[in-house]
Write a protein that holds these residues in place. Structure first.
Motif, short mmCIF file in Angstrom:
data_model
loop_
_atom_site.label_atom_id
_atom_site.label_comp_id
_atom_site.label_asym_id
_atom_site.label_seq_id
_atom_site.Cartn_x
_atom_site.Cartn_y
_atom_site.Cartn_z
N ALA A 1 -5.35 -20.86 39.92
CA ALA A 1 -6.16 -21.10 39.02
C ALA A 1 -5.48 -21.75 37.90
N ASP A 2 -4.52 -22.79 38.08
CA ASP A 2 -3.60 -23.51 37.07
C ASP A 2 -4.60 -24.11 36.07
N ALA A 3 -5.53 -24.88 36.61
CA ALA A 3 -6.34 -25.67 35.90
C ALA A 3 -7.09 -24.86 34.92
N LEU A 4 -7.76 -23.65 35.52
CA LEU A 4 -8.47 -22.96 34.47
C LEU A 4 -7.41 -22.15 33.62
N ARG A 5 -6.24 -21.86 33.77
CA ARG A 5 -5.39 -21.33 32.93
C ARG A 5 -4.98 -22.34 31.67
N GLU A 6 -4.88 -23.54 32.01
CA GLU A 6 -4.75 -24.66 31.15
C GLU A 6 -6.01 -24.66 30.02
N VAL A 7 -7.21 -24.35 30.33
CA VAL A 7 -7.88 -24.25 29.40
C VAL A 7 -8.00 -22.92 28.54
N ALA A 8 -8.00 -21.71 29.27
CA ALA A 8 -7.79 -20.52 28.82
C ALA A 8 -6.60 -20.45 27.58
N ALA A 9 -5.57 -21.36 27.95
CA ALA A 9 -4.51 -21.28 27.01
C ALA A 9 -4.93 -21.71 25.62
N VAL A 10 -5.89 -22.70 25.69
CA VAL A 10 -6.18 -23.68 24.23
C VAL A 10 -7.75 -23.26 23.67
N VAL A 11 -8.38 -22.37 24.19
CA VAL A 11 -9.55 -21.81 23.47
C VAL A 11 -9.23 -21.31 22.20
N PRO A 12 -9.91 -21.60 21.15
CA PRO A 12 -9.40 -20.91 19.69
C PRO A 12 -9.54 -19.63 19.75
N ALA A 13 -8.94 -18.65 19.24
CA ALA A 13 -8.98 -17.20 19.40
C ALA A 13 -10.43 -16.77 19.09
N GLU A 14 -10.95 -17.34 17.94
CA GLU A 14 -12.20 -16.60 17.49
C GLU A 14 -13.20 -17.07 18.42
N ARG A 15 -13.13 -17.75 19.42
CA ARG A 15 -13.96 -18.12 20.68
C ARG A 15 -13.96 -17.46 21.94
N LEU A 16 -12.97 -16.68 21.84
CA LEU A 16 -12.47 -16.32 22.91
C LEU A 16 -13.21 -14.72 23.62
N LEU A 17 -13.47 -14.89 24.81
CA LEU A 17 -13.99 -13.53 25.37
C LEU A 17 -13.26 -13.17 26.88
N VAL A 18 -13.51 -11.94 27.06
CA VAL A 18 -12.91 -11.57 28.42
C VAL A 18 -13.91 -10.60 28.90
N GLU A 19 -14.00 -10.61 30.34
CA GLU A 19 -14.88 -9.85 31.20
C GLU A 19 -14.53 -9.72 32.40
N THR A 20 -15.01 -8.83 33.18
CA THR A 20 -14.84 -8.28 34.64
C THR A 20 -15.73 -9.21 35.69
N ASP A 21 -17.02 -9.20 35.32
CA ASP A 21 -18.08 -10.01 36.15
C ASP A 21 -18.07 -8.85 37.42
N CYS A 22 -17.81 -7.72 37.24
CA CYS A 22 -17.78 -6.76 38.35
C CYS A 22 -19.17 -6.55 38.81
N PRO A 23 -19.26 -6.11 40.13
CA PRO A 23 -18.28 -5.84 41.15
C PRO A 23 -17.53 -6.79 41.66
N PHE A 24 -17.72 -8.19 41.32
CA PHE A 24 -16.96 -9.25 41.80
C PHE A 24 -15.58 -9.48 41.16
#
Ligand SMILES: [Zn+2]
Ligand SMILES: [Zn+2]
Length: 264
Positions: free
Chosen positions: A188-211
């Motif tokens: 997921a290197d390309a995805l990590r490049e995006v994740a590294a630069v999203v401003p902190a005040e716009r960032l969320l984190v999730e599981t999307d479980c059970p997936f």
């Protein structure tokens, strides 16, 4: 300290041990879970999502017709969706809605029409939206720009998997961007490049479980407690303490969905 901004704990995968799953999340420091109702809009799935949120402290709900089920959308489905959205104080968003050109479970023109229609609904109801976009970066952005620009309610690109231009476009519209366990996967290197630069005040984190269980749980059923793993991974990627990332994503979640989170 952490929130799981997108989970599907109302599904049958959790029927046997839902109480324990919620308890484990709490013990892991997850103080809110947004349970997203999907599936056949005529089949009682939205009601089920709301019921799970009503049952547990700290669990909230959203409902919307997923692009997979867009072919099932009609006036009756829309009435039912509106009833559920208006019927529970735990309902905080419309979604997930959007486009999925990977599976194409519904024809693309139908997906686009149903996506646009629900965006207009969210706007009229003053609700934030949860967007699912897979292999549809350009069309997602085009429809968002046409139907959502200028809305004050905001939204989130959930389980982000698009390219940098979708991220930039969504940020420009005022959206948050949420990352799931797939950001921890080896390729997921390309995805990590995006994740590294999203401003902190716009960032969320999730599981999307059970997936999408994050490393080291990959391949097994995912659950909200595992959001902590993804949050720690993102914190390391961005060079911040996980406490700081937990606090920022919790605040973003509370602001976007209009939820008061008691600080411990
Ligand atoms: Zn999704
Ligand atoms: Zn989902």
């Amino acid at each position: 300290m952490f929130v799981d901004s997108h989970a599907h704990i109302d599904g049958e995968e959790f029927d046997a041990d839902r109480d324990e799953v919620v308890a484990r999340a709490r013990a892991a420091g997850v103080r809110a879970i947004l349970n997203v109702g999907t599936g056949d809009p005529h089949g009682g799935n939205f009601e089920r999502a709301a019921a799970v949120a009503e049952r547990y402290e700290g669990v909230y709900a959203a409902a919307g017709v997923h692009p997979h089920d867009a072919r099932l959308y009609d006036d009756a489905a829309e009435r039912r969706l509106l009833e559920v959205l208006r019927g529970s104080r735990r309902m905080v968003a419309l979604g997930e809605i959007g486009l999925d050109y990977h599976y194409d479970n519904s024809p693309r023109d139908v997906q686009r029409e149903v996506f646009a229609r629900q965006l207009r609904l969210a706007r009229a109801e003053g609700l934030p939206v949860i967007i699912h976009s897979r292999e549809a970066d350009e069309d997602t952005l085009e429809i968002l720009r046409a139907e959502y620009e200028g809305s004050a309610s905001g939204g989130v690109m959930h389980c982000f998997g698009g390219g940098p231009s979708l991220a930039e476009g969504a940020l420009a519209l005022g959206f948050c961007i949420s990352f799931a366990g797939n950001v921890t996967f080896k390729k997921a290197d390309a995805l990590r490049e995006v994740a590294a630069v999203v401003p902190a005040e716009r960032l969320l984190v999730e599981t999307d479980c059970p997936f999408l269980a994050p490393v080291p749980h990959r391949g097994r059923r995912n659950e909200p407690a595992h959001v902590v793993e993804t949050a720690r991974f993102l914190a390391a990627l961005r060079g911040v303490a996980h406490e700081e990332l937990g606090r920022a994503t919790s605040e973003n979640f509370a602001r976007l969905f209009g939820i008061g989170l008691a600080s411990e």
